[in-house]
Design an enzyme around this catalytic site. Structure first.
Site, PDB file in Angstrom:
ATOM      1  N   SER A  77       4.568  12.632   0.196  1.00 36.65           N
ATOM      2  CA  SER A  77       5.081  11.551   1.054  1.00 36.65           C
ATOM      3  C   SER A  77       6.544  11.843   1.363  1.00 36.65           C
ATOM      4  O   SER A  77       7.250  12.442   0.536  1.00 36.65           O
ATOM      5  CB  SER A  77       4.985  10.210   0.321  1.00 36.65           C
ATOM      6  OG  SER A  77       5.702   9.210   1.041  1.00 36.65           O
ATOM      7  N   TYR A 106       6.287   4.982  -7.106  1.00 41.41           N
ATOM      8  CA  TYR A 106       5.554   5.737  -6.083  1.00 41.41           C
ATOM      9  C   TYR A 106       6.377   6.944  -5.628  1.00 41.41           C
ATOM     10  O   TYR A 106       5.859   8.065  -5.542  1.00 41.41           O
ATOM     11  CB  TYR A 106       5.247   4.808  -4.904  1.00 41.41           C
ATOM     12  CG  TYR A 106       4.544   5.465  -3.754  1.00 41.41           C
ATOM     13  CD1 TYR A 106       3.158   5.640  -3.769  1.00 41.41           C
ATOM     14  CD2 TYR A 106       5.244   5.929  -2.635  1.00 41.41           C
ATOM     15  CE1 TYR A 106       2.498   6.247  -2.700  1.00 41.41           C
ATOM     16  CE2 TYR A 106       4.600   6.528  -1.574  1.00 41.41           C
ATOM     17  CZ  TYR A 106       3.230   6.686  -1.614  1.00 41.41           C
ATOM     18  OH  TYR A 106       2.584   7.297  -0.561  1.00 41.41           O
TER      19      TYR A 106
END
Ligand SMILES: NC(=O)c1ccc[n+]([C@@H]2O[C@H](COP(=O)([O-])OP(=O)(O)OC[C@H]3O[C@@H](n4cnc5c(N)ncnc54)[C@H](O)[C@@H]3O)[C@@H](O)[C@H]2O)c1
Length: 271
Positions: free
Chosen positions: A148, A161
């Protein structure tokens, strides 16, 4: 045109969003698909879509938070199709509750932190481990991990995350370094915010707009943008690419943080 004919591909979290698009795209390019997901019904729906379009696919339940589930899924791929050439480690810790609680380092509950590392980092490592073992038997292969842009630069929220995705990026380099001489490539894609049903359900409209504004291209990313890159990295056309993290972000990571505000200022000046 990229072809994946005669290749066997497995995708984790293939039942929705980015994983669904990657499964459908690789199947359309000729790969035989092992669509896996925590929710078997979602994987079955995608496998049925592939079969209806004339492709070959099976659905297998795989929870990347569970080592046996991962090794069983890889074994199922080999048992059904005889080999594994491509593994897309796409799943991550994505429960609505965990994402809501992953606010900042002062407040994130440690069980959310631990579970995020356990599922996303440990699960992706184990995917790589069983993928490498299968690809050794196949004489080589391509692993693609989903990272990501949150693992490349810090965001306002989601420390667990973000750190887990940074770990996935480094894991990608580690796997590529250790197994390149065996003909096993390992790359990662780092998507920006992509328009998925989960995004529409969970992320406030203003946050989506800010992310869209930060891209250089005048639209939001969609799962197909990631799928095109994953299919390319999976293919023999990418046979000299390994150990890299490729942002799929409409140019979001290419500019200075002041880009959006400056652009609006200059648009006003030039009007
Ligand atoms: N959508 C985005 O904006 C975006 C941006 C950057 C990175 N990513 C990454 O892309 C990947 C896919 O995200 P998405 O937005 O397409 O998700 P999604 O919410 O659309 O779908 C997630 C899927 O993952 C499955 N899943 C959840 N936990 C699992 C587990 N433990 N094991 C196996 N499967 C599990 C769910 O059943 C579901 O089918 C993730 O790694 C995510 O971090 C997404």
């Amino acid at each position: 045109m990229t072809t994946l004919a005669n290749k066997v591909a497995m995708v984790t979290a293939g039942g929705a969003g980015i994983g669904r698009a990657c499964s459908l795209t690789m199947a359309a390019k000729g790969a035989r698909l092992v669509v896996t997901d925590l929710h078997i019904a979602a994987a079955e729906t995608v496998a049925a879509e592939i079969i209806a379009a004339g492709g070959e696919a099976i659905a297998v339940r795989c929870d990347i938070g569970d080592e046996t589930s991962i090794s069983d899924a890889v074994a199922a791929a080999e048992a059904h199709f005889g080999r594994l050439d491509i593994l897309h480690n796409n799943a991550a810790m994505l429960s609505d509750e965990a994402l809501a609680l992953d606010g900042d380092i002062l407040s994130v509950p440690m069980d959310v932190w631990d579970r995020t590392m356990e599922v996303t980092v440990r699960g992706t490592l184990l995917g790589c481990r069983y993928g490498v073992l299968a690809m050794r038997r196949a004489g080589g292969g391509s692993i693609i991990n989903t990272g990501s842009i949150y693992g490349l630069r810090a965001a306002n929220r989601m420390p667990a995350y973000s750190v887990s995705k940074a770990a996935v990026h480094m894991l990608t380099e580690v796997v590529a370094t250790a197994h390149g001489r065996e003909g096993i490539r390992c790359n990662a894609v780092a998507p920006s915010m992509m328009r998925t049903p989960t995004l529409d359900r969970l992320v406030p409209r203003a946050i989506v707009d800010y992310n869209e504004d930060a891209a250089l291209l005048p639209r939001m990313g969609v799962p197909q943008d990631v799928a095109s890159m994953v299919a390319f990295l999976a293919s023999d056309e990418a046979s000299y690419l390994t150990g890299h993290v490729f942002p799929v972000d409409g140019g979001t990571m290419a500019h200075l943080p002041t880009y959006g505000d400056e652009r609006r200022f200059l648009e006003g000046v030039n009007r």
